[in-house]
Design a protein around this motif. Structure first.
Motif, PDB file in Angstrom:
ATOM      1  N   GLY A  14      44.466  38.771 -32.757  1.00  0.00           N
ATOM      2  CA  GLY A  14      44.913  37.519 -33.354  1.00  0.00           C
ATOM      3  C   GLY A  14      46.416  37.396 -33.485  1.00  0.00           C
ATOM      4  N   ARG A  15      47.148  38.499 -33.275  1.00  0.00           N
ATOM      5  CA  ARG A  15      48.610  38.479 -33.380  1.00  0.00           C
ATOM      6  C   ARG A  15      49.287  38.761 -32.035  1.00  0.00           C
ATOM      7  NH1 ARG A  15      51.179  42.192 -36.367  1.00  0.00           N
ATOM      8  NH2 ARG A  15      49.577  43.807 -36.103  1.00  0.00           N
ATOM      9  N   PHE A  16      48.685  39.636 -31.239  1.00  0.00           N
ATOM     10  CA  PHE A  16      49.277  40.034 -29.960  1.00  0.00           C
ATOM     11  C   PHE A  16      48.455  39.444 -28.810  1.00  0.00           C
ATOM     12  CE2 PHE A  16      51.295  44.358 -31.346  1.00  0.00           C
ATOM     13  CZ  PHE A  16      51.937  43.701 -32.395  1.00  0.00           C
ATOM     14  N   THR A  17      49.139  39.130 -27.725  1.00  0.00           N
ATOM     15  CA  THR A  17      48.472  38.640 -26.525  1.00  0.00           C
ATOM     16  C   THR A  17      49.016  39.364 -25.307  1.00  0.00           C
ATOM     17  OG1 THR A  17      48.200  36.431 -27.508  1.00  0.00           O
ATOM     18  CG2 THR A  17      47.937  36.624 -25.124  1.00  0.00           C
ATOM     19  N   ILE A  18      48.112  39.945 -24.525  1.00  0.00           N
ATOM     20  CA  ILE A  18      48.503  40.625 -23.293  1.00  0.00           C
ATOM     21  C   ILE A  18      48.210  39.699 -22.114  1.00  0.00           C
ATOM     22  CG2 ILE A  18      46.254  41.776 -22.992  1.00  0.00           C
ATOM     23  CD1 ILE A  18      47.838  44.216 -21.904  1.00  0.00           C
ATOM     24  N   SER A  19      49.105  39.718 -21.136  1.00  0.00           N
ATOM     25  CA  SER A  19      48.908  38.924 -19.932  1.00  0.00           C
ATOM     26  C   SER A  19      49.564  39.655 -18.764  1.00  0.00           C
ATOM     27  CB  SER A  19      49.520  37.523 -20.087  1.00  0.00           C
ATOM     28  OG  SER A  19      50.907  37.602 -20.324  1.00  0.00           O
ATOM     29  N   ARG A  20      49.280  39.210 -17.553  1.00  0.00           N
ATOM     30  CA  ARG A  20      49.871  39.857 -16.382  1.00  0.00           C
ATOM     31  C   ARG A  20      50.137  38.828 -15.304  1.00  0.00           C
ATOM     32  NH1 ARG A  20      45.477  44.116 -14.229  1.00  0.00           N
ATOM     33  NH2 ARG A  20      46.712  44.104 -12.295  1.00  0.00           N
ATOM     34  N   ASP A  21      51.139  39.140 -14.480  1.00  0.00           N
ATOM     35  CA  ASP A  21      51.474  38.328 -13.318  1.00  0.00           C
ATOM     36  C   ASP A  21      51.317  39.248 -12.113  1.00  0.00           C
ATOM     37  OD1 ASP A  21      52.662  36.960 -11.204  1.00  0.00           O
ATOM     38  OD2 ASP A  21      54.206  36.074 -12.457  1.00  0.00           O
ATOM     39  N   ASN A  22      50.218  39.090 -11.406  1.00  0.00           N
ATOM     40  CA  ASN A  22      49.928  39.984 -10.288  1.00  0.00           C
ATOM     41  C   ASN A  22      50.907  39.808  -9.135  1.00  0.00           C
ATOM     42  OD1 ASN A  22      47.683  41.157 -11.582  1.00  0.00           O
ATOM     43  ND2 ASN A  22      46.348  39.497 -10.894  1.00  0.00           N
ATOM     44  N   THR A  23      51.535  38.651  -9.024  1.00  0.00           N
ATOM     45  CA  THR A  23      52.504  38.431  -7.946  1.00  0.00           C
ATOM     46  C   THR A  23      53.781  39.224  -8.188  1.00  0.00           C
ATOM     47  OG1 THR A  23      53.536  36.503  -8.974  1.00  0.00           O
ATOM     48  CG2 THR A  23      51.598  36.111  -7.588  1.00  0.00           C
ATOM     49  N   LYS A  24      54.007  39.589  -9.467  1.00  0.00           N
ATOM     50  CA  LYS A  24      55.211  40.344  -9.830  1.00  0.00           C
ATOM     51  C   LYS A  24      54.894  41.758 -10.291  1.00  0.00           C
ATOM     52  CE  LYS A  24      57.716  36.196 -11.341  1.00  0.00           C
ATOM     53  NZ  LYS A  24      58.430  35.546 -12.465  1.00  0.00           N
ATOM     54  N   ASN A  25      53.618  42.139 -10.235  1.00  0.00           N
ATOM     55  CA  ASN A  25      53.194  43.469 -10.720  1.00  0.00           C
ATOM     56  C   ASN A  25      53.739  43.731 -12.123  1.00  0.00           C
ATOM     57  OD1 ASN A  25      51.776  44.087  -8.361  1.00  0.00           O
ATOM     58  ND2 ASN A  25      53.564  44.987  -7.388  1.00  0.00           N
ATOM     59  N   THR A  26      53.610  42.729 -12.969  1.00  0.00           N
ATOM     60  CA  THR A  26      54.199  42.791 -14.301  1.00  0.00           C
ATOM     61  C   THR A  26      53.153  42.467 -15.364  1.00  0.00           C
ATOM     62  OG1 THR A  26      56.389  42.187 -13.462  1.00  0.00           O
ATOM     63  CG2 THR A  26      55.985  41.825 -15.801  1.00  0.00           C
ATOM     64  N   VAL A  27      53.225  43.205 -16.464  1.00  0.00           N
ATOM     65  CA  VAL A  27      52.366  42.949 -17.610  1.00  0.00           C
ATOM     66  C   VAL A  27      53.252  42.612 -18.803  1.00  0.00           C
ATOM     67  CG1 VAL A  27      52.258  45.394 -18.276  1.00  0.00           C
ATOM     68  CG2 VAL A  27      50.434  43.834 -18.986  1.00  0.00           C
ATOM     69  N   TYR A  28      52.770  41.716 -19.638  1.00  0.00           N
ATOM     70  CA  TYR A  28      53.517  41.252 -20.796  1.00  0.00           C
ATOM     71  C   TYR A  28      52.723  41.505 -22.076  1.00  0.00           C
ATOM     72  CZ  TYR A  28      55.756  38.591 -17.051  1.00  0.00           C
ATOM     73  OH  TYR A  28      56.377  38.222 -15.877  1.00  0.00           O
ATOM     74  N   LEU A  29      53.442  41.616 -23.176  1.00  0.00           N
ATOM     75  CA  LEU A  29      52.806  41.695 -24.486  1.00  0.00           C
ATOM     76  C   LEU A  29      53.581  40.776 -25.424  1.00  0.00           C
ATOM     77  CD1 LEU A  29      50.525  43.106 -26.086  1.00  0.00           C
ATOM     78  CD2 LEU A  29      52.281  44.701 -26.917  1.00  0.00           C
TER      79      LEU A  29
END
Length: 118
Positions: A65-80
């Motif tokens: 409910g506070r953190f969200t993980i996502s990724r951009d496969n075109t950039k091989n990058t993950v975000y938090l």
């Protein structure tokens, strides 16, 4: 070889937000799961969140409910994306990736410090 480089850590007041990024580079054919772990001084490294190649996610109860993980496969990058930060979120945050390279392996970044002041 694969390298993971994190960025986005820093000092923030309680209730604030930060966004972490982790970019993978090197010989990469595909990436399976990517995730974020954290380790506070004197404590064990713990999973914060991970995301599979199909976009499914899993979170530690303490950050739901506070953190969200996502990724951009075109950039091989993950975000938090971290919102409503608490002092107990203070830790070194490390990125992890399950990578299909010359062989399949699990790689770690060097970590980025997140400090939340009260």
């Amino acid at each position: 070889q694969v390298q993971l480089v994190e960025s986005g850590g820093g000092l923030v007041q309680a209730g604030g937000s930060l966004r972490l990024s982790c970019a993978a580079s090197g010989t990469i054919f595909s990436i399976n799961a990517m995730g974020w772990y954290r380790q506070a001084p004197g404590k064990q490294r713990k999973l914060v969140a991970n995301i599979n190649s199909d976009g499914s996610t899993r979170y530690a109860d303490s950050v739901k409910g506070r953190f969200t993980i996502s990724r951009d496969n075109t950039k091989n990058t993950v975000y938090l994306q971290m919102n409503s930060l608490k002092p107990e979120d203070t830790a070194v945050y490390l990125c992890n990736a399950d990578v299909n390279s010359d062989y399949r392996g699990f790689w770690w970044g060097q970590g980025t410090q997140v400090t939340v002041s009260s």
